[in-house]
Design an enzyme around this catalytic site. Structure first.
Site, short mmCIF file in Angstrom:
data_model
loop_
_atom_site.label_atom_id
_atom_site.label_comp_id
_atom_site.label_asym_id
_atom_site.label_seq_id
_atom_site.Cartn_x
_atom_site.Cartn_y
_atom_site.Cartn_z
N SER A 248 -4.84 9.12 6.82
CA SER A 248 -4.56 7.69 6.99
C SER A 248 -5.24 6.92 5.87
O SER A 248 -5.87 7.48 4.99
CB SER A 248 -5.08 7.22 8.33
OG SER A 248 -6.49 7.20 8.29
N LYS A 249 -5.10 5.61 5.98
CA LYS A 249 -5.69 4.71 4.99
C LYS A 249 -7.21 4.92 4.87
O LYS A 249 -7.78 4.69 3.82
CB LYS A 249 -5.46 3.28 5.47
CG LYS A 249 -4.54 2.47 4.59
CD LYS A 249 -4.48 1.07 5.14
CE LYS A 249 -3.62 0.19 4.27
NZ LYS A 249 -3.50 -1.16 4.78
N ARG A 250 -7.81 5.32 5.98
CA ARG A 250 -9.27 5.46 5.99
C ARG A 250 -9.75 6.55 5.02
O ARG A 250 -10.86 6.50 4.51
CB ARG A 250 -9.78 5.82 7.39
CG ARG A 250 -9.63 4.74 8.43
CD ARG A 250 -10.32 5.18 9.71
NE ARG A 250 -10.01 6.57 10.05
CZ ARG A 250 -8.94 6.95 10.72
NH1 ARG A 250 -8.05 6.06 11.08
NH2 ARG A 250 -8.74 8.22 11.01
N HIS A 251 -8.92 7.58 4.85
CA HIS A 251 -9.35 8.68 3.99
C HIS A 251 -9.37 8.22 2.53
O HIS A 251 -8.41 7.63 2.07
CB HIS A 251 -8.39 9.86 4.11
CG HIS A 251 -8.44 10.52 5.44
ND1 HIS A 251 -7.71 10.07 6.51
CD2 HIS A 251 -9.15 11.57 5.88
CE1 HIS A 251 -7.97 10.85 7.55
NE2 HIS A 251 -8.83 11.76 7.20
N TYR B 159 0.86 -1.17 0.00
CA TYR B 159 0.00 0.00 0.00
C TYR B 159 0.90 1.22 0.00
O TYR B 159 1.85 1.28 0.79
CB TYR B 159 -0.85 -0.04 1.27
CG TYR B 159 -1.73 1.15 1.49
CD1 TYR B 159 -2.98 1.22 0.88
CD2 TYR B 159 -1.32 2.19 2.31
CE1 TYR B 159 -3.79 2.32 1.08
CE2 TYR B 159 -2.13 3.29 2.52
CZ TYR B 159 -3.37 3.35 1.91
OH TYR B 159 -4.17 4.43 2.10
#
Ligand code: GLU
Length: 475
Positions: free
Chosen positions: A253-256, A15
């Protein structure tokens, strides 16, 4: 001046966060600005985070972005191996050397004991720091424990008094109290180094001159400096980068959404545009210009202009930059980043290539990224369109209604459906009613597309096809 060598040191998680990519870009720009070397080092000492194919993925990302490493696991170099898990004997050797020098010690404390002192620290509401219990062991005690097969780690012996001070290019003078520095683990019981140890050993052995990384490492850097001092090694120049945050000032973060490079790429963002945009996250040139090729960035990049305030990741601005690059694409390149999305979203089986290409072409200056082609073209694929209030308001006008019915009459007469005949139908309407400009085009545009803005009207009408256009005008 010493040869400039920088490194991008990702963990192979499969990622690539835009924050990581920004570190790679800045590392690359510093190296190339000074005609130096840019290295790729894979930091895979945390084996639980391994992902199949992650190294290829990192290479692909770097290559797509033009950040081609001079040295790394997939190209040779004189400082390899460039993958940390292949360097285990090196770390062990240096950790043991530190023990011999009295700068590190074996620690046999088990989880149980560490949990206990952690609990005590928690109940006293102080940060947990290892208490140095094993520092006092004698040589005999250590030998006996090792002979008994007891598990151990090697810890760094940290000074407990005084201050640690170092200079960072971005953050200036950084001062830390030594009593807050933990005797951190250098080598784990499985013989793997910690990141904290491996990065120092590698940066030294790989002759890294400038360490460029996220500012989350600012507070660990004093510990690294004590390692450099313990070995008598020269420290690198430190360039810690401001955090990349969202509009709420929270760390991205990854969530965005849109925070992964591959997601952006798959959505039809152009790597050169992403690199351009990310280069402006925390850095600014001397001028107000904002569009730069990688070559231009290499020329003008000055790390002294990196700003320490958090850098807000603004997708709107990214879109603006990307749209700029899209406008410069040749049609075949534009097709590459749009047609796959069209195919996925819509049934194109009854459309010719010519029709699809024409459709994409009329939206060339209307999209910010490839996948946006789906939403902007939906009026070509849905059966019915509905008018919003603004359109309805416009269509209340008597002349507007007349334009539509007159235009419908001329359109129905067309036998050969081509652009010339469509333009004639518009012109005939214009002459017959003596209307022009907005009053001529807007009613037709609204009725055929359901929108007040869009690409060229004759193209839109042509691509919709005679039947659809007549149906919509009749509604
Ligand atoms: N492996 C670290 C990370 O991915 C690298 C930090 C550094 O550049 O030193 O965060």
């Amino acid at each position: 001046m010493k040869r400039v060598r920088t490194r991008f040191a990702p963990s192979p998680t499969g990622y690539m966060h835009v924050g990581n990519l920004r570190s790679a870009i800045f590392g690359y720009l510093v190296a190339k600005h000074y005609d130096g070397d840019f290295l790729l080092r894979i930091e895979d000492t945390d084996q639980t985070r391994q992902v199949e194919g992650a190294v290829e993925f990192i290479y692909n990302t770097c290559n797509l972005c033009g950040l081609v490493p001079d040295e790394g696991p997939m190209n040779s170099g004189n400082y390899g191996p460039y993958t940390q898990s292949e360097r285990l004997p090196i770390y062990k050797k240096y950790a043991e050397q530190l023990v011999e020098m009295g700068q590190a010690y074996y620690c046999f404390c088990d989880e149980e004991r560490l949990d206990e002192i952690r609990k005590i620290a928690d109940s006293n509401k102080i940060a947990f720091l290892y208490d140095g219990h094993c520092k006092k062991l004698t040589k005999e005690e250590i030998d006996e424990k090792i002979a008994n097969g007891e598990k151990y780690v090697i810890r760094q012996k940290m000074p407990k008094e005084g201050l640690s001070i170092y200079h960072d290019v971005v953050y200036g003078e950084m001062t830390f109290e030594n009593k807050l520095l933990e005797d951190q683990i250098l080598l784990k019981s499985d013989n793997f180094p910690t990141y904290n140890f491996a990065n120092v050993v590698d940066d030294h052995l790989m002759e890294i001159s400038h360490v460029i990384r996220g500012n989350e490492y600012l507070t660990s850097t004093p510990k690294y400096n004590h390692l450099y001092d313990a070995f008598g090694w020269e420290k690198p120049v430190y360039i810690h980068l401001p955090m990349v945050v969202d509009f709420d000032m929270k760390k991205l973060s990854k969530r965005h959404g849109a925070s992964s490079f591959m997601d952006l790429y798959d959505s039809g963002y152009l790597p050169a545009a992403v690199v351009n945009y990310l280069s402006l996250l925390g850095w600014s040139p001397e001028t107000t210009d904002e569009i730069f090729s990688l070559e231009e960035l290499i020329k003008i990049f000055d790390p002294a202009r990196i700003n320490k305030s958090p850098a807000v990741y603004d997708v709107k601005k990214l879109n603006w930059v990307n749209a700029h690059y899209i406008k410069k694409l040749e049609l075949d390149e534009l097709l590459k980043i749009t047609v796959p999305h069209l195919k996925e979203a819509y049934d194109l089986s009854d459309k010719t290539d010519e029709w699809v290409n024409h459709l994409v072409k009329i939206y060339h200056n209307h999209i910010s990224y490839g996948k946006e082609i789906i939403e902007v073209t939906d009026l070509f694929f849905k059966k019915d369109i509905s008018l919003d209030d603004e359109c309805k308001e416009f269509m209340k006008d008597e002349t507007a209604k007349e334009v539509v019915s007159t235009f419908a009459k001329h359109i129905k007469k067309i036998n050969d459906w081509n652009m010339d005949n469509i333009v004639s139908a518009i012109n005939n309407t214009k002459e017959e009613l003596s209307v022009k400009g907005k009053m001529l085009y807007m009613p037709i545009r609204i009725m055929v597309s359901g929108q007040m803005h869009g690409p060229e009207l004759p193209d839109t009408i042509y691509l919709l096809g005679k039947e659809t256009v007549i149906n919509r005008l009749n509604n």
